[in-house]
Write a protein that holds these residues in place. Structure first.
Motif, mmCIF file in Angstrom:
data_model
loop_
_atom_site.group_PDB
_atom_site.id
_atom_site.type_symbol
_atom_site.label_atom_id
_atom_site.label_comp_id
_atom_site.label_asym_id
_atom_site.label_seq_id
_atom_site.Cartn_x
_atom_site.Cartn_y
_atom_site.Cartn_z
ATOM 1 N N UNK A 86 -8.014 7.471 3.870
ATOM 2 C CA UNK A 86 -7.344 6.855 2.710
ATOM 3 C C UNK A 86 -6.502 5.661 3.155
ATOM 4 N N UNK A 87 -5.902 5.799 4.326
ATOM 5 C CA UNK A 87 -5.124 4.686 4.871
ATOM 6 C C UNK A 87 -6.023 3.473 5.083
ATOM 7 N N UNK A 117 0.826 -1.208 0.000
ATOM 8 C CA UNK A 117 0.000 0.000 0.000
ATOM 9 C C UNK A 117 0.863 1.262 0.000
ATOM 10 N N UNK A 118 2.189 1.098 -0.089
ATOM 11 C CA UNK A 118 3.136 2.217 -0.118
ATOM 12 C C UNK A 118 2.970 3.157 1.064
ATOM 13 N N UNK A 119 2.747 2.610 2.231
ATOM 14 C CA UNK A 119 2.650 3.429 3.432
ATOM 15 C C UNK A 119 4.068 3.861 3.820
ATOM 16 N N UNK A 136 2.866 12.676 6.623
ATOM 17 C CA UNK A 136 1.503 12.669 7.151
ATOM 18 C C UNK A 136 0.541 11.948 6.211
ATOM 19 N N UNK A 137 -0.258 11.066 6.783
ATOM 20 C CA UNK A 137 -1.210 10.293 5.983
ATOM 21 C C UNK A 137 -2.631 10.656 6.382
ATOM 22 N N UNK A 138 -3.540 10.411 5.456
ATOM 23 C CA UNK A 138 -4.949 10.652 5.713
ATOM 24 C C UNK A 138 -5.568 9.362 6.258
#
Lengths: 239, 655
Positions: A78-79, A33-35, A73-75
């Motif tokens: 969406x994560x 998931x390219x986190x 920073x991630x949403x």
């Protein structure tokens, strides 16, 4: 570093995955998931992931929690979608929130469980529950790595009821089973679903013909008055 | 005979299996659901394969052969392929008690419902697990007792180059590369099914046998001489060929499988993705069956390899990629491959590994390149023979000076531990050859200490008993008996222990000689050995590759029962040297190797004469390319720098 808390479920045949199986699956899913994972420093860096209280192998769960650290920073929404997509069906991401409060693990004070008990009538099951709740103390045994351990399982049981299949908390419950639900406090040594069943066997000779299917319905802060388990994400949402 | 069977429905048995899973260890291995697995609708397909790797899931799931065939077959619209593995004894007992059949992990369908039951044998020690699976599937153990309601049982893998010990059990065997062979079998089965199954089961098997590239043992009769040797193996049907040829896949770039490697949930023995960088090996090590039966060398190109690595990582999320082959540092473009891949994945927490086997300083450079920012814990080399004389016998040409220089380079580059692989019981070997391993290990530690100035470096010696294999120059050799193997290993152990100065830095790992005797019996056995296998299985033999399940005594007891009426015994099959004139059980199976060449190489071995590699010297007429109409396919392609992959799109999870 941003920290995100993930609420996921372990459903269906995936309930046979062990905690280690889940760890490997999650780490690979995070890569797919390219986190942008944060890694620990040192000789062999590993991704920053904290696991809490995983359900035993063979037990399904609607309420498992894990926390990760990311460098960009991630949403959270969406994560949730990306991670759910990357995990196999049966390991389903329910919700992701940004961690805004400390002491998340301490908030996981109790779990509520559902047992689908085949081949036992509702009346018989209700009598077993009565016997367990009436007992001040029920000693059970479990084989651990340190050898055979004896401990009181009754002390952790906050509440317990027998209900018909039509009143099961989960609609997926098998129609021909009596249902046992209960809230069990997280104590040391931990009292697992198997220990609760052992206690029922001890006080009321409950021996179902096949092993009951067990699901964790929730885990979180315990309200001792109502004997219910709250949402552990609530403080993060309101912070 | 008109029987109505509930079989062939393809219905899932998971509901019944599920009730047993809480009672067994590691239940996740039976559940399936691997990432990149394929699940098709039964009714939408015509030809259906159950493919088995006959060992536990943790060993079988990563197997490349099974993953390749699974994908090649499932790419065809009207073909369905599912996988099945050996179940552990705890589940086997429950399945028998509750009548749950051998099942596939994809659709949890009964193996007996499929058209073809294919098994991949990397080792003969999987034969008893095959019997468990056939029996749990509800199929008769012997081919003659099965009819057209049962799947045909097809064996492949390296052990299929001598399937004679299981000739009465299987219906067919395929020698060599499976990709095209499974499609050929599929076509024949499809035509047969759609044509109303002409000739019944025998009609189908005859169609397969007539191709000349699928071996159907029941169409060959074996006669024996009075002294127990084989007199003749001859076809018993018209237009069934005298010899059956192996398959060779050419142009690996056209077959980039597995395209989407399976990622199991359960833990397996290889927690990484593998990319096969070439097939075949012509180094000519005389003990090595793989090198002999997979000729010629066929390389995948640097661009083909890079594309498979990139696509595979995206589809799996694995953190490690192994570049597989029989001797990976021999790829003509390996330096560029290593440098390019190391550049690409430098900042991604992805590690690359090369199962490096040759003792060569160049290998250390490669290993350094691939571990640029990773840990340098251990390197493995395989000199195989303890003395220089022994290495001439086996044609593994490494002199001691090279070996010391190589390991010194490794220690100096920061590697702390070197593992050395050897074999015990090679032809002409004496105690002295084995004792030289202790001397060699001592020199390795000495060189390492002086190169690094450190005392914490280690050398592990790993040694196992040699088992002569069919289609190699050593196919005629006597295997060393297990008592002598053990005695030699103990002498080595004592010599290492007695070394006060260096002994503590040397680790020794060895396996006793008994399992090797059973493997030897199964490797070079003929059809008479089949009775031993069935007897051992009836007496409880399972998972013979696992020391905790293997019992030498059970096998010997089974052999004494099964050979009671025969003029042969276990020693006859194992520790007896064969003569040139003897008909070997696998002589009618054509690996392409010329028997005369093999014999000359065996004689050259006894004379301690080495041969070169035909990739770099003129052809020395092993026979394979002529016989099989194949050719060496090696680079370099001229491509030395790969473009960096396109920058990945912005990760969708970002805020």
């Amino acid at each position: 570093m941003q920290r995100l808390r993930i609420h996921y479920a372990k459903r269906g045949r995936l309930r046979f995955s062990s905690h280690r199986d889940f760890q490997r699956a999650l780490e690979r899913a995070l890569r797919r998931a390219q986190v942008p994972m944060a890694y620990s420093a040192g000789f062999s860096p590993h991704p920053k992931i904290s696991y809490a209280n995983s359900a035993p192998t063979g037990v399904a769960s609607e309420a498992e929690y894990v926390e990760i650290g990311v460098t960009v920073e991630c949403d959270p929404d969406r994560m949730r979608a990306a991670l759910d997509e990357a995990l196999p069906p049966g390991l389903d991401v329910v919700e992701v929130v940004q961690a805004r409060t400390p002491d998340f693990v301490q908030r996981l004070e109790a779990s509520s469980w559902q047992f689908e008990v085949p081949g036992v009538s509702l009346d018989a099951l209700a009598r077993c529950v009565e016997a367990l709740l009436a007992a001040p103390e029920v000693e059970v045994e479990r084989l651990t790595k340190q050898g055979l351990r004896r401990f009181d399982a009754r002390v952790a049981v906050v509440s317990m009821q027998a209900v018909g299949a039509q009143d099961a908390p989960l609609t997926s419950a098998a129609a021909d089973c009596a249902i046992l639900t209960g809230v069990v406090r997280h104590v040391t040594p931990s009292v697992r679903p198997d220990d609760v069943l052992a206690a029922l066997r001890r006080v009321a000779d409950l021996v179902p013909p096949v092993p009951p299917r067990v699901t964790r319905l929730a885990q979180g802060p315990l309200n001792p008055v109502t004997a219910t388990v709250g949402d552990p994400f609530a403080p993060d949402r309101s912070a | 005979m008109n029987r109505t069977l509930p079989a062939q429905s393809g219905a899932s048995v998971f509901d019944r299996l599920e009730l047993l899973l809480p009672l067994v260890s590691k239940p996740i291995q039976y559940v399936g659901g691997e990432l990149n697995a394929t699940l098709k609708e039964w009714e939408s397909t015509v030809v259906r394969w159950a493919i088995m790797y006959p060992d536990a899931y943790e060993v079988g799931a990563p197997n490349q052969g099974v993953q390749i065939l699974y994908e090649v077959l499932n790419e065809r619209d009207d073909v369905l392929a599912e996988r099945t593995y050996a179940v552990w004894p705890d589940l086997e007992a429950l399945m028998r008690e509750h009548s749950v059949p051998q099942f596939t992990v994809d659709g949890h369908r009964a193996v007996g419902d499929f058209d073809v039951f294919g098994l991949s044998f990397s080792t003969e020690l999987g034969y008893t697990n095959m019997l468990t699976a056939i029996d749990l599937a509800g199929l008769p153990l012997l081919a003659v007792d099965r009819d057209e309601t049962h799947p045909i049982i097809v064996a492949g893998g390296h052990a299929a180059f001598n399937p004679e010990p299981i000739a009465d059990i299987i219906d067919a065997a395929v020698l060599g590369d499976g990709e095209e062979a499974v499609l050929l079998i599929t076509d024949i089965v499809r035509t047969w099914k759609q044509g109303g199954r002409p000739g019944g089961r025998e009609g189908l098997l005859l169609e397969l046998a007539r191709t000349g590239v699928i071996y159907v043992p029941q169409f060959y009769d074996v006669t024996y001489l009075e002294d127990g040797r084989i007199q003749r193996v001859a076809p018993n049907r018209p237009d069934v060929p005298w010899r059956v040829r192996k398959h060779t896949l050419m142009d690996l770039d056209a077959w980039p499988y597995p395209k989407a490697p399976l990622v199991p949930l359960a833990e397996t023995v290889h927690e990484r993705m593998s990319v096969e960088i070439f097939r075949g090996c012509t180094r000519g090590c005389r003990f090595c069956q793989a090198g002999m039966i997979t000729r010629p060398v066929r390389e995948r190109s640097i661009t083909g390899i890079a594309a498979m690595v990139e696509a595979g990582l995206q589809k799996t999320g694995y953190e490690e990629v192994g570049l597989l082959s029989l001797s990976s540092a021999d790829h003509s473009e390996i330096a560029d491959i290593a440098r390019n891949l190391a550049d690409r994945y430098e900042d991604t927490q992805t590690s690359l590994s090369l199962p490096s086997t040759r003792v060569d300083a160049f290998n250390v450079d490669l290993a350094n390149e691939l571990s640029r920012n990773g840990r340098r814990s251990g390197l493995t080399f395989a000199p195989e023979g303890g003395s220089e004389r022994m290495r001439r016998v086996i044609n593994k040409m490494v002199n001691e000076e090279d070996l010391i220089r190589t390991v010194t380079t490794a220690y100096a580059a920061g590697w702390r531990s070197v593992k050395l692989y050897f074999m015990c019981g090679l032809p002409t070997e004496t105690d002295d050859d084995i004792l030289q391993i202790a001397t060699l290990a001592r020199e390795v530690i000495k060189a390492g200490r002086s190169a690094t100035g450190r005392n914490d470096i280690r050398c592990t010696v790993s040694i196992g008993g040699f088992v002569p294999k069919p289609h190699t120059p050593f196919q005629w050799a006597a295997q060393l008996d297990h008592e002598s193997t053990d005695a030699r290993l103990f002498k080595l152990r004592d010599a290492i222990r007695a070394d006060r100065q260096y002994g503590k830095a040397i680790g020794l790992r060895y396996h006793d000689g008994k399992p090797g005797i059973v493997e030897g019996l199964l490797s070079r056995g003929d059809r008479r050995v089949g009775k031993v296998i069935v007897q051992a299985w009836r007496d409880g033999a399972r998972f013979d590759g696992w020391s905790e399940h293997f019992s030498y005594e059970r096998w010997m007891l089974a052999a004494s029962k099964a050979f009671a009426e025969e003029s042969v015994d276990v020693d006859w099959f194992t520790i007896r040297e064969r003569e040139r004139a003897e008909v070997l059980p696998w002589d009618h199976l054509d690996s392409g190797l010329d028997a005369e060449w093999l014999w000359e190489d065996w004689q050259a071995s006894l004379d301690e004469v080495a041969v070169e590699d035909c990739r770099w010297t003129p052809c020395f007429d092993c026979g394979v390319c002529d016989q099989m109409e194949t050719e060496i396919q090696v680079g370099p392609t001229g491509v030395t720098n790969l473009p960096m992959p396109a920058m990945p799109a912005r990760p969708p999870v970002l805020a």
